[in-house]
Design a protein around this motif. Structure first.
Motif, PDB file in Angstrom:
ATOM      1  N   ASP A  63     106.559  97.224  77.642  1.00  0.00           N
ATOM      2  CA  ASP A  63     106.375  96.032  76.828  1.00  0.00           C
ATOM      3  C   ASP A  63     106.514  96.468  75.371  1.00  0.00           C
ATOM      4  O   ASP A  63     105.736  97.290  74.891  1.00  0.00           O
ATOM      5  N   VAL A  64     107.494  95.915  74.681  1.00  0.00           N
ATOM      6  CA  VAL A  64     107.885  96.388  73.346  1.00  0.00           C
ATOM      7  C   VAL A  64     107.562  95.326  72.295  1.00  0.00           C
ATOM      8  O   VAL A  64     107.815  94.134  72.498  1.00  0.00           O
ATOM      9  N   ILE A 139     105.894 100.286  70.129  1.00  0.00           N
ATOM     10  CA  ILE A 139     106.081  99.491  68.917  1.00  0.00           C
ATOM     11  C   ILE A 139     107.201 100.134  68.107  1.00  0.00           C
ATOM     12  O   ILE A 139     107.211 101.348  67.896  1.00  0.00           O
ATOM     13  N   VAL A 140     108.152  99.314  67.681  1.00  0.00           N
ATOM     14  CA  VAL A 140     109.296  99.825  66.925  1.00  0.00           C
ATOM     15  C   VAL A 140     109.405  99.069  65.600  1.00  0.00           C
ATOM     16  O   VAL A 140     109.024  97.900  65.494  1.00  0.00           O
ATOM     17  N   VAL A 158     100.030  98.158  63.471  1.00  0.00           N
ATOM     18  CA  VAL A 158     100.240  99.053  64.611  1.00  0.00           C
ATOM     19  C   VAL A 158      98.949  99.236  65.394  1.00  0.00           C
ATOM     20  O   VAL A 158      98.903  99.083  66.623  1.00  0.00           O
ATOM     21  N   ALA A 159      97.862  99.559  64.695  1.00  0.00           N
ATOM     22  CA  ALA A 159      96.585  99.816  65.362  1.00  0.00           C
ATOM     23  C   ALA A 159      96.081  98.595  66.120  1.00  0.00           C
ATOM     24  O   ALA A 159      95.441  98.722  67.167  1.00  0.00           O
ATOM     25  N   ALA A 169     107.774 104.058  67.156  1.00  0.00           N
ATOM     26  CA  ALA A 169     108.925 104.695  66.520  1.00  0.00           C
ATOM     27  C   ALA A 169     109.282 103.880  65.281  1.00  0.00           C
ATOM     28  O   ALA A 169     109.524 102.678  65.370  1.00  0.00           O
ATOM     29  N   VAL A 170     109.287 104.554  64.135  1.00  0.00           N
ATOM     30  CA  VAL A 170     109.574 103.899  62.862  1.00  0.00           C
ATOM     31  C   VAL A 170     110.707 104.654  62.170  1.00  0.00           C
ATOM     32  O   VAL A 170     110.642 105.873  62.029  1.00  0.00           O
ATOM     33  N   ALA A 171     111.729 103.934  61.739  1.00  0.00           N
ATOM     34  CA  ALA A 171     112.825 104.538  60.982  1.00  0.00           C
ATOM     35  C   ALA A 171     112.850 103.904  59.602  1.00  0.00           C
ATOM     36  O   ALA A 171     112.877 102.680  59.478  1.00  0.00           O
ATOM     37  N   CYS A 172     112.822 104.739  58.566  1.00  0.00           N
ATOM     38  CA  CYS A 172     112.818 104.184  57.219  1.00  0.00           C
ATOM     39  C   CYS A 172     113.576 105.096  56.265  1.00  0.00           C
ATOM     40  O   CYS A 172     113.568 106.316  56.405  1.00  0.00           O
TER      41      CYS A 172
END
Length: 231
Positions: A63-64, A139-140, A158-159, A169-172
């Motif tokens: 579940d995303v 969580i993305v 997020v928490a 996963a976080v891309a920045c």
């Protein structure tokens, strides 16, 4: 305009973008940025077992939740890669409308869709908009770090939504000096165990974070202890 997002393991994803719409605040959320493509590729090639173990992409059966989804590029990639459900979120009407369009043109409102895709309002800085009673395995978020206040608000969101044992996963991109370090510090303060994976694409970095809140409590370890590692 409509663009294609192509990653390993799934058909091309059609994405409607609004690049020159004066009604879109800052016109940032309604286009596909480089970090979204980077994160989508990483998710497609990251095994659920953490290595190339044949377990399939990390998103399979999960579940995303996508935070700051914009066009929904990353969330729709997760759906195409085999997620059980995908919830895409943002805070303004223009991006939410665009997400609905992109979910529709990729067939997720058809009876034949194998992934439950839904779209909701969620403002990281407003806990009243948090999704009550819901928790997510993964969580993305891509291209979500622009201002200092994001460094505190994103970890709070997020928490509030991460299931025990879940992953983030976080891309920045690095747009302002010190923002990435501030985000990492805030995530650790939230009780998250960080494993950093640096992927260079111009000045882009990918953060892979997973919770060890339960592990620390079980072992009696303080949060942010020396067990934290950087890969």
């Amino acid at each position: 305009m409509t663009s294609l997002l192509e990653v390993d393991g799934c058909p091309p994803i059609k994405l409607r973008e609004e690049r020159d719409n004066e009604d879109v605040p800052l016109r940032t959320g309604c286009r596909v940025w480089s970090c979204a493509r980077l994160l989508a590729e990483w998710l497609a090639n990251r095994s659920g077992g953490g290595e190339d173990d044949g377990a399939g992409p990390i998103v399979v059966g999960r579940d995303v939740l996508e935070l700051g989804a914009g066009t929904g590029a990353v969330g729709l990639t997760c759906a195409a890669l085999g997620a059980s459900s995908v919830t895409m979120t943002d805070r303004d009407e223009a991006t939410l409308a665009l997400m609905h369009t992109n979910a529709r043109i990729n067939g997720h409102y058809d009876a034949s869709s194998t992934c439950e895709v839904c779209i909701q309002v969620l403002d990281w800085g407003d806990p009243a908009t948090f999704i009550q009673g819901a928790s997510y395995d993964l969580i993305v978020a891509a291209d979500v770090l622009y201002l200092p206040e994001h460094c505190a608000a994103l970890p709070d969101a997020v928490a509030a939504h991460l299931a025990p044992g879940g992953k983030v996963a976080v891309a920045c991109g690095l747009r302002r000096r010190g923002l990435l370090d501030a985000l990492v510090d805030s995530l650790r303060v939230s009780g998250l165990y960080l494993r950093l994976i640096w992927l260079r694409c111009d000045l882009l970095h990918l953060e892979h974070v997973h919770t060890a809140r339960n592990r620390c409590l079980r072992k009696g370890l303080p949060r942010g202890n020396a067990e934290d590692g950087v890969a």
